[in-house]
Each structure stands twice: as structure tokens, then as C-alpha cells.
Enzyme design. Sequence first.
Site, PDB file in Angstrom:
ATOM      1  N   GLU A  52       0.807  -1.257   0.030  1.00  0.00           N
ATOM      2  CA  GLU A  52       0.057   0.057  -0.072  1.00  0.00           C
ATOM      3  C   GLU A  52       0.790   1.270   0.037  1.00  0.00           C
ATOM      4  O   GLU A  52       1.922   1.361   0.712  1.00  0.00           O
ATOM      5  CB  GLU A  52      -0.920   0.070   1.063  1.00  0.00           C
ATOM      6  CG  GLU A  52      -1.788   1.443   1.155  1.00  0.00           C
ATOM      7  CD  GLU A  52      -2.827   1.461   2.407  1.00  0.00           C
ATOM      8  OE1 GLU A  52      -3.079   0.204   2.889  1.00  0.00           O
ATOM      9  OE2 GLU A  52      -3.580   2.326   2.458  1.00  0.00           O
ATOM     10  N   ASN A  74      -4.361   5.014  -2.012  1.00  0.00           N
ATOM     11  CA  ASN A  74      -5.638   5.459  -1.359  1.00  0.00           C
ATOM     12  C   ASN A  74      -6.292   6.848  -2.186  1.00  0.00           C
ATOM     13  O   ASN A  74      -5.595   7.633  -2.661  1.00  0.00           O
ATOM     14  CB  ASN A  74      -5.288   6.189  -0.186  1.00  0.00           C
ATOM     15  CG  ASN A  74      -5.070   4.806   0.883  1.00  0.00           C
ATOM     16  OD1 ASN A  74      -5.664   4.226   1.299  1.00  0.00           O
ATOM     17  ND2 ASN A  74      -3.589   5.102   1.274  1.00  0.00           N
ATOM     18  N   GLU A 124      -7.819   2.085  -3.303  1.00  0.00           N
ATOM     19  CA  GLU A 124      -8.414   1.656  -2.175  1.00  0.00           C
ATOM     20  C   GLU A 124      -9.398   3.077  -1.706  1.00  0.00           C
ATOM     21  O   GLU A 124      -9.086   4.219  -1.873  1.00  0.00           O
ATOM     22  CB  GLU A 124      -7.465   2.062  -0.994  1.00  0.00           C
ATOM     23  CG  GLU A 124      -6.517   0.571  -1.105  1.00  0.00           C
ATOM     24  CD  GLU A 124      -5.594   0.398   0.193  1.00  0.00           C
ATOM     25  OE1 GLU A 124      -5.898   1.095   1.123  1.00  0.00           O
ATOM     26  OE2 GLU A 124      -4.999  -0.616   0.196  1.00  0.00           O
ATOM     27  N   ASP A 143     -11.903   0.029   1.522  1.00  0.00           N
ATOM     28  CA  ASP A 143     -11.110   0.589   2.586  1.00  0.00           C
ATOM     29  C   ASP A 143     -11.684   0.512   4.021  1.00  0.00           C
ATOM     30  O   ASP A 143     -12.795   1.006   3.893  1.00  0.00           O
ATOM     31  CB  ASP A 143     -10.001   1.604   2.231  1.00  0.00           C
ATOM     32  CG  ASP A 143      -8.699   1.762   3.019  1.00  0.00           C
ATOM     33  OD1 ASP A 143      -8.345   0.699   3.519  1.00  0.00           O
ATOM     34  OD2 ASP A 143      -8.000   2.740   2.525  1.00  0.00           O
ATOM     35  N   GLU A 201      -6.593  -5.340   8.400  1.00  0.00           N
ATOM     36  CA  GLU A 201      -5.576  -4.238   8.501  1.00  0.00           C
ATOM     37  C   GLU A 201      -5.001  -4.419   9.925  1.00  0.00           C
ATOM     38  O   GLU A 201      -5.768  -4.963  10.680  1.00  0.00           O
ATOM     39  CB  GLU A 201      -6.296  -3.099   8.319  1.00  0.00           C
ATOM     40  CG  GLU A 201      -6.734  -2.693   6.767  1.00  0.00           C
ATOM     41  CD  GLU A 201      -7.462  -1.515   6.692  1.00  0.00           C
ATOM     42  OE1 GLU A 201      -8.199  -1.066   7.595  1.00  0.00           O
ATOM     43  OE2 GLU A 201      -7.277  -0.665   5.539  1.00  0.00           O
TER      44      GLU A 201
HETATM   45  O1    G Z   1      -5.279   3.610   4.625  1.00  0.00           O
HETATM   46  P1    G Z   1      -5.440   3.187   5.552  1.00  0.00           P
HETATM   47  O2    G Z   1      -6.503   3.585   6.484  1.00  0.00           O
HETATM   48  O3    G Z   1      -5.663   1.637   5.515  1.00  0.00           O
HETATM   49  O4    G Z   1      -3.979   3.169   5.815  1.00  0.00           O
HETATM   50  C1    G Z   1      -3.120   2.711   6.910  1.00  0.00           C
HETATM   51  C2    G Z   1      -2.941   3.311   8.148  1.00  0.00           C
HETATM   52  O5    G Z   1      -2.671   2.400   9.226  1.00  0.00           O
HETATM   53  C3    G Z   1      -1.681   4.193   8.059  1.00  0.00           C
HETATM   54  O6    G Z   1      -1.727   5.226   8.919  1.00  0.00           O
HETATM   55  C4    G Z   1      -0.690   2.986   8.807  1.00  0.00           C
HETATM   56  O7    G Z   1       0.503   3.610   9.456  1.00  0.00           O
HETATM   57  C5    G Z   1      -1.486   2.408   9.938  1.00  0.00           C
HETATM   58  N1    G Z   1      -1.086   1.132  10.217  1.00  0.00           N
HETATM   59  C6    G Z   1      -0.799   0.256   9.454  1.00  0.00           C
HETATM   60  N2    G Z   1      -0.451  -0.813   9.929  1.00  0.00           N
HETATM   61  C7    G Z   1      -0.804  -0.711  11.356  1.00  0.00           C
HETATM   62  C8    G Z   1      -0.640  -1.505  12.563  1.00  0.00           C
HETATM   63  O8    G Z   1      -0.347  -2.669  12.532  1.00  0.00           O
HETATM   64  N3    G Z   1      -0.952  -0.954  13.636  1.00  0.00           N
HETATM   65  C9    G Z   1      -1.663   0.276  13.832  1.00  0.00           C
HETATM   66  N4    G Z   1      -2.140   0.834  14.936  1.00  0.00           N
HETATM   67  N5    G Z   1      -1.735   1.105  12.714  1.00  0.00           N
HETATM   68  C10   G Z   1      -1.157   0.615  11.621  1.00  0.00           C
HETATM   69  O1    G Z   2       0.015   6.055   6.994  1.00  0.00           O
HETATM   70  P1    G Z   2      -0.921   6.309   7.621  1.00  0.00           P
HETATM   71  O2    G Z   2      -0.080   6.247   7.105  1.00  0.00           O
HETATM   72  O3    G Z   2      -0.875   6.967   9.123  1.00  0.00           O
HETATM   73  O4    G Z   2      -2.065   6.727   7.140  1.00  0.00           O
HETATM   74  C1    G Z   2      -2.942   7.504   7.529  1.00  0.00           C
HETATM   75  C2    G Z   2      -4.160   7.857   6.594  1.00  0.00           C
HETATM   76  O5    G Z   2      -3.898   8.478   5.565  1.00  0.00           O
HETATM   77  C3    G Z   2      -4.687   6.479   5.987  1.00  0.00           C
HETATM   78  O6    G Z   2      -6.115   6.318   6.275  1.00  0.00           O
HETATM   79  C4    G Z   2      -4.529   6.597   4.295  1.00  0.00           C
HETATM   80  O7    G Z   2      -5.441   6.001   3.653  1.00  0.00           O
HETATM   81  C5    G Z   2      -4.341   7.996   4.122  1.00  0.00           C
HETATM   82  N1    G Z   2      -3.324   8.287   3.128  1.00  0.00           N
HETATM   83  C6    G Z   2      -2.077   8.167   3.120  1.00  0.00           C
HETATM   84  N2    G Z   2      -1.475   8.198   1.776  1.00  0.00           N
HETATM   85  C7    G Z   2      -2.698   8.883   0.960  1.00  0.00           C
HETATM   86  C8    G Z   2      -2.607   9.321  -0.136  1.00  0.00           C
HETATM   87  O8    G Z   2      -1.689   9.260  -1.023  1.00  0.00           O
HETATM   88  N3    G Z   2      -4.096   9.654  -0.749  1.00  0.00           N
HETATM   89  C9    G Z   2      -5.076   9.835   0.131  1.00  0.00           C
HETATM   90  N4    G Z   2      -6.039  10.170  -0.463  1.00  0.00           N
HETATM   91  N5    G Z   2      -4.966   9.191   1.361  1.00  0.00           N
HETATM   92  C10   G Z   2      -3.767   8.826   1.928  1.00  0.00           C
HETATM   93 MN    MN Z   3      -5.654   2.235   2.886  1.00  0.00          MN
END
Ligand code: G
Ligand code: G
Ligand code: MN
Length: 562
Positions: free
Chosen positions: A40, A95, A127, A157, A214
Site C-alpha cells: 500500500e 488511497n 483503495e 478500505d 488491517e
Molecule cells: O488507508 P489506511 O487507513 O488503511 O492506512 C493505513 C494506516 O494504518 C496508516 O496510518 C498506517 O500507518 C496504519 N497502520 C498500518 N499498520 C498498522 C498496525 O499494525 N497498527 C496500527 N496501529 N496502525 C497501522
Molecule cells: O499512514 P498512515 O500512514 O498514518 O495513513 C493515514 C491515512 O492517510 C490513511 O487512512 C490513508 O488512507 C491516508 N493516506 C495515506 N496516503 C494517502 C494518499 O496518497 N492519498 C490519500 N487520499 N490518502 C492517503
Molecule cells: Mn488504505
Amino acid sequence: MTVKRTDLKTELRKALKNGEIVPYFQPLVQIRTGVVSGFEVLARWPHPVRGMVPPDEFIPLCEQAGLIGELTETILLQAFAAAAALPINIKLSVNISPIQLRDASLPQQIRRAAEQGAFPLDHLTAEITESALVHNLEQASSIAAELKNVGVKLALDDFGTGYSSLRNLQAIPFDELKVDRSFVNSMISNRDSRKIVAAVIGLGQSLNLTTVGEGVETIEQADMLLWLGCELGQGWLYGRAVSAPYISQTLSARLPAACDSRGKSPTSDLVAYLEQLPSQRRAQYQAIYDGAPVGLCYLDTEFRYVSINQRLADINGASVAAHIGHRVAEIVTPDFYSEIEPYFLRALKGEAVLGVDITRARPHEAPGHMTILIHYQPARDEAGEVVGISIAVVDITKFKQAEEALRESEDHYRHMVHSNPQIPWVMDSDGVNTEVGPQWGQITGQTIEQIANMGYLEVIHPEDVAAFTPTVRNAIKTGNPIDIEYRIRKKEGGWLWMRSRGKARRGPDGEILRWYGTTEDADDHKKVKHALREARAKLRALLEEKQHLNTVTVDSLLQITD
Ligand code: G
Ligand code: G
Ligand code: MN
């Protein structure tokens, strides 16, 4: 605060232009094997002053400032470039913000980026969060359909949070269902979460969607997800999102496989059975279920048939369809039901009751009875709670009849032997009687216990015992047939002459295995012989005395009359 936000927006615009917002990559992993199935793509903003700005801060800003399209573009282009630098093709998920699903040009943007980055669109998944679908499902679904047309796969998602509606699943041709991490997180400790996860995975399976758990952080969660039929996992157990240079490291790392955790976690023994995908397993089980020469069914806790195979339906004399959803009490006779209900109750309490045999009337007033052997087993869910009863039924009527026939024939044989005036006996190679016909006891009054261990010697005439014992001992030594006469004491008093004859039965090497023989009443015979002897003695005396014949002449005379 407002000033700060404005500042941030300006900075964001600049950062986007300069490519300062970068993609990070979090692996999606096959839970069973630990093999990476894709990544992702998650936007990150490593800010030179503020440090790492989290996406939930800058993504809403992008949306407000109308920059979200640009964000997706820069993230995709960088991600595609990173993918192109790898020696193998990888799959990527990106995403898409809710507002982007109101933008009819989205499919076009994505296609352009893919062309530019030479990335195959069928390796890309978009997603979509459910909130994107709330306001204008119609428009969202037409954009989604267009994405699908150009080969992009679609994932729903964070399923289970926000505005979950099953209508979304119907309106949009999703390929993948991502179970929100809030449920996965609490599923080990919280029964309701577990049930929700199970239901969502079941829903995904029935709609032929790939399910992704997830936020998988522990191997216990991975085990349970696999047991529930979830195919892919994502989360810190497998790895956090990493920047592009670290992708190959993730690809070559040995990630946890639920199968490897066997014996290390409470649910892991279940995982031993999970060598295939749930859909394959289901097809195999169904074939076994239908083909088994055993009646099988599964009852819920109200004793309703949830499932039944053809064999058991036949035994019960109704179709499979006539059983499903009905209580057992509605299907079988009240008599039979009252016999089996106690076992249902025991199974519900967690006890496995095996090998109960019950004779019941045949269904539909068919003539005769049938005997069936039933096993009752509690069925448990992933947390060990009893949620139903699995029952296996074998029709053993034929075996019962054969057993009955055998018993009857043994009876018949016993009668034949026991009504015979000859008393059968068996003696082992040491001369110990192992069996003696009951007639012996009837004559002497001895019990079976008294006869055993040579107790029969007690009723043998003292004068005859002296000859009896050495005769038997000699026979045991030589293997010569036994033939002896002796008197026994009758229970009402008096003596009875008996004659015992027996032969050794030998093994393959000539060794004596046992002796078989009979004992018979020889009294009349013995008495006649005795009388004859006395008569002869009298005759001899007469002949010698009155006729003055000499002994030699008398002997030859008596031999003629013998
Ligand atoms: O798009 P989405 O909401 O699925 O994005 C993934 C989010 O979940 C990101 O913020 C990512 O850092 C977080 N995340 C991914 N793996 C884990 C996990 O194992 N535990 C927790 N608490 N957060 C996670
Ligand atoms: O990675 P975590 O990584 O903390 O991500 C937090 C949230 O931000 C997740 O729900 C994920 O879906 C969203 N996000 C991360 N990267 C992108 C992106 O490139 N585009 C959009 N629209 N949402 C994102
Ligand atoms: Mn996602």
C-alpha cells in the site's frame, strides 16, 4: 492557528511541486505463507523543520486546497518509478480520497500517470473509503466502473467503520475488502469484534472478494484471521511503511507465516489444517461430506439442522431440504427424540459423547427396526465457545443382525453339546481342565469353581485316584490318547462308574496345544461286565467241582462262551 494552516497550505503547495511529499510502502502479505503480495502506498511528508508531518494532517489540507489530485499524481509517479527500479513486478495499492470520486477525470489522471511511469494498470488497486460513497454513490460508482475498465482493481478500505452500507458492495465491483484495524486490534480479547471480523470475512468470501486484515500486529491475530478465512494481512507484524529504497529489503525478508507459528499460540493447532485457501478447503470438505458412508449433520444450539448430508437425510427418511432450519424434534419421532436429547445437552456443555447405539423404528412406518451408532461432538468457534453440535451416525443394523445370528448359532451349538449324555472337556497341556460340560456338575453337585484347579479329584473314588493321576500325567508326557475308567461320588450319594477318553491336539511343530475329550456314564456297562465276571466265576466253580474238569479244560470252555 489559521495563520499556521495558511502557512502550511502554502508550504504544502511548494512541497508538492518540489516532490518533497514522498510515497512510503507498507507490505500486504499472504497470511498463510508470509509471502508479500503487494504494497500500500502511503503519502509521507518529511518536513525539514516540522519533522514527519502525518497524513491525517496534510491530506485534509490537500483536499481543501484542491491539491489532492496533484498529491495522488506525485505519489503515483514516484511509486511507479520505485517499482520500475525493482527486478520484479510488484502490485501497488493507492488511497483515493472521497472527493476524488466526484472528479470524472480521475481515471484519466491515473491512466496518464501509469503510462508515464510504465506501470501496468492491472497491478494497481485503488483503495476507496466508504465515506466516498455516501454522498453520491451513483457518480462514485460510474467513476469506479471506469477505473475498473482500464484494469485498475478496487478495494473497499477500512470496512466496518464510517458509513458502512452493504449497498456499496453491490453498487461497485470491488475486488478486495479491507477489514478495519480497529476490529482486528481487539479481536483476540473482544468477542464482538471477533464476530464482526468473522462476519465481514464471510461476507467477502461469499462475494468472492479478497479479504485483507488491517493493523495486524501479532501472530495470534494473524492465526485467527487465517482460521476465519482471511487471505491477506497488513500491519506492523509484517512491517511498517518504508521509503522506496527499502522495498527490496522487505521483499527479501522472511515475514511471519501463520503456519510457522504452529504450537506457539493458542489457536495455532487449528492452523495445521489450513494448507489451502478457504475456498478450496470448502470444496474438498463438501465432497467428503457428501461422499461419506456416514450420516453427518451440524446442529445449532437450538438443535436445528444447519447442515445435513444425504446419508443422514436418508436414514431419517426425509430430503436434505426438509431438514434445514428445522428442529430435530420436528423431524424424528418423539420416542427417538427423547432418547437423543440428553446427548445434545451434554454436547452443548462441551462433552464429546461417542459410540452411543440406539435402536429406533424405521421412518414412515417401514417394517422393522434399525440400530444406529451415534457420536455427538461439541462444535466450537475460534475462541473455544460451543456454538453447535456435530453428529455422526452409522447404520449398524446389519452388524447387529449378524451379531444376533452368531449369538443364536452359539446358543444352538451349546444346546447341542449340553443335551448330549457325553460330557465334553478341554484340558491344557499341563493337565489343567479349562472347560468341563455342565453335566459333571449336575451329577456331582460340584460348582464350576470347585471343578477347576483339579477340584474334580475330590469326587473320584479314593481307590481310583491312585490310577487316575498317573494315567493323566503319563498321557501329558507321551501324548498318547487317554482312556480311563473310575468312579465318582454322586451328589445324592453312591458311586457311578465313568469313562473318560481324550486326544491331544497338536500345533504345527507337533507340540501339544490342548486335550479334547468326553466323559460318559459307564456304570451299566461296568455293572454288566462285573456281573458277567461273577457269573463266569460261579460257572467255573461248578464245572470244576461237579464235573471234575481240570482248569485247562474249563478255561477253553469259558473262552468259547466269551
Ligand atoms: O488507508 P489506511 O487507513 O488503511 O492506512 C493505513 C494506516 O494504518 C496508516 O496510518 C498506517 O500507518 C496504519 N497502520 C498500518 N499498520 C498498522 C498496525 O499494525 N497498527 C496500527 N496501529 N496502525 C497501522
Ligand atoms: O499512514 P498512515 O500512514 O498514518 O495513513 C493515514 C491515512 O492517510 C490513511 O487512512 C490513508 O488512507 C491516508 N493516506 C495515506 N496516503 C494517502 C494518499 O496518497 N492519498 C490519500 N487520499 N490518502 C492517503
Ligand atoms: Mn488504505
